[in-house]
Scaffold this active site. Structure first.
Site, PDB file in Angstrom:
ATOM      1  N   LYS A 198      -0.644  73.497  14.873  1.00 48.33           N
ATOM      2  CA  LYS A 198      -0.198  74.726  15.523  1.00 48.33           C
ATOM      3  C   LYS A 198      -1.056  75.935  15.163  1.00 48.33           C
ATOM      4  O   LYS A 198      -1.390  76.152  14.001  1.00 48.33           O
ATOM      5  CB  LYS A 198       1.250  75.021  15.149  1.00 48.33           C
ATOM      6  N   GLY A 351      -4.130  69.016   2.240  1.00 45.95           N
ATOM      7  CA  GLY A 351      -3.791  67.616   2.057  1.00 45.95           C
ATOM      8  C   GLY A 351      -4.439  66.661   3.037  1.00 45.95           C
ATOM      9  O   GLY A 351      -5.014  65.629   2.646  1.00 45.95           O
TER      10      GLY A 351
END
Length: 397
Positions: A198, A351
């Site tokens: 997003k 991550g």
């Protein structure tokens, strides 16, 4: 960035016989039986502890683990498995102590693990009384937990305010050096890769980087929103149509500086979001209404790879496609290998980015791999992290 470094104190002989409190990031994943499944953060903390022990300090180490309720101990919140693993890595016993706020006994040359700091009431709110008690435990406070550098808590910020001496450990200092090299004094061209699902979650990062970088590569769902801003159709792909205006503004801001946001010229599509869904390469202007864009196409990947190979500095946050599915991993792999092969100084964080680095085995070819998720993102946003701010202030006297 002017900060006091623990290594400088050690070199100056100012640590021997002193009580040293190290705030590490030992928040490691565990299975249901409490066994550590991945110990990278513990291994990363070892140099700081060894440095203190070899200098003759009385060493205390603490960290948070998980999300415990303050004042409510549960067995799964304990740092006991971490203390055992740290002891294995150090080659010595690392006793664990709880109820440590009002005082602990540790002798020079010994190391003691202080139970999960987030069990202390007032930790997350940076309670001043708690911070002062922590500071009273030590002669030297060492912040070596970049993953918590964006949080002003008692064990990260308050203690640094009130300790006799506050400094950065080797892990935190390395992060500061890498960030400074990449963003404050970069070798040009500076190219940033910002990818994710997003635009809304990384809008401030995009806006901040738009004023600094020479090239801004967007990927994932973020790229879809930028494709909409460029007038392209994206079928039923993940995007945020209400942020098309902001994406267009980033493109315009970059163009005004003679920089660019490269828009994909081809993409890899599927009809369903699934690992076994057939993958089809299409020109960016030929996406059908029922298509899902799950990766950049080969021409786009090579275009971007060429920019990365010619970069002076690269900042990488996020894979450019659904790299977990092999059919849609080629774009991310091409980008990853271009970064690995580039002469540029590269810094990578997040991550999913670390997972991609591990998947393609390029750890040794990245200039610096950041250990902090949220902290790394806040740095990209242009924010001054609380840990950096207080250590700078203390260094100035």
């Amino acid at each position: 960035m002017q900060i006091l470094r623990f290594s400088d104190l050690v070199a100056a002989g100012q640590v021997a016989g002193r009580r040293v409190f190290i705030r590490a990031d030992l928040n490691v994943p565990q299975d249901d039986a409490g066994h550590i499944t991945e110990d990278t953060r513990i291994r990363a903390s070892v140099p700081c502890v060894q440095m203190a022990l070899q200098a003759g300090a009385a060493v205390m180490v603490t960290s948070h683990l998980g999300r415990p309720t303050e004042g409510d101990f549960k067995p799964e919140d304990s740092l006991a498995p971490v203390a055992r693993r740290l002891g294995e890595l150090l080659g010595c016993e690392v006793p664990l102590t709880s109820g440590w706020i009002d005082g602990v006994d540790v002798a020079p040359g010994q190391v003691l693990m202080l139970e999960n700091c987030r069990l202390n009431k007032g930790e997350k709110k940076n309670d001043e009384a708690l911070a002062r008690k922590m500071a009273a435990l030590c002669d030297v406070f060492v912040h070596d937990a970049f993953g918590t550098a964006h949080r002003a808590e008692a064990s990260t910020y308050g203690i640094a305010q009130f300790a006799k001496v506050a400094c950065a450990g080797p892990l935190l200092a390395a992060e500061i050096d890498a960030i400074t090299k990449a963003l404050a004094a970069p070798r040009r061209p500076l190219v940033a890769i910002v990818a994710g699902s997003k635009v809304s979650t990384k809008l401030t990062i995009l806006q901040s980087l738009a004023a600094k970088v020479d090239g801004l590569i967007v990927g994932g769902g973020i790229a879809n929103t930028f494709m909409l801003a460029a007038g392209l159709k994206i079928g039923k792909s993940l995007a945020e149509p209400d942020l098309v205006g902001q994406a267009g503004a980033v493109i315009t801001a970059m163009a005004a500086r003679g920089a660019e946001v490269p828009i994909p010229v081809d993409v890899v599509c599927a009809k369903a979001f699934a690992a076994d869904s057939p993958a089809t390469v299409k020109a960016a202007n030929e996406v059908a209404d029922d298509d899902l864009i799950l990766d950049i196409g080969p021409r786009t990947a090579e275009m971007l790879a060429a920019k990365l190979r010619g970069a002076g500095t690269i900042v990488w946050n996020g894979p450019v496609g659904v790299f977990e599915f092999d059919a849609f991993s080629r774009g991310t792999e091409t980008i990853a290998r271009a970064i690995a092969g580039s002469p540029a100084f590269s810094i990578a964080g997040g991550g999913d980015t670390l997972a991609a680095i591990a998947k393609y085995g390029i750890e040794r070819d990245i200039g610096y791999i950041s250990t902090g998720g949220g902290a790394f993102l806040e740095v990209l946003e242009g924010k001054m992290l609380p840990a950096f701010e207080i250590l700078q202030r203390r260094a100035q006297g």
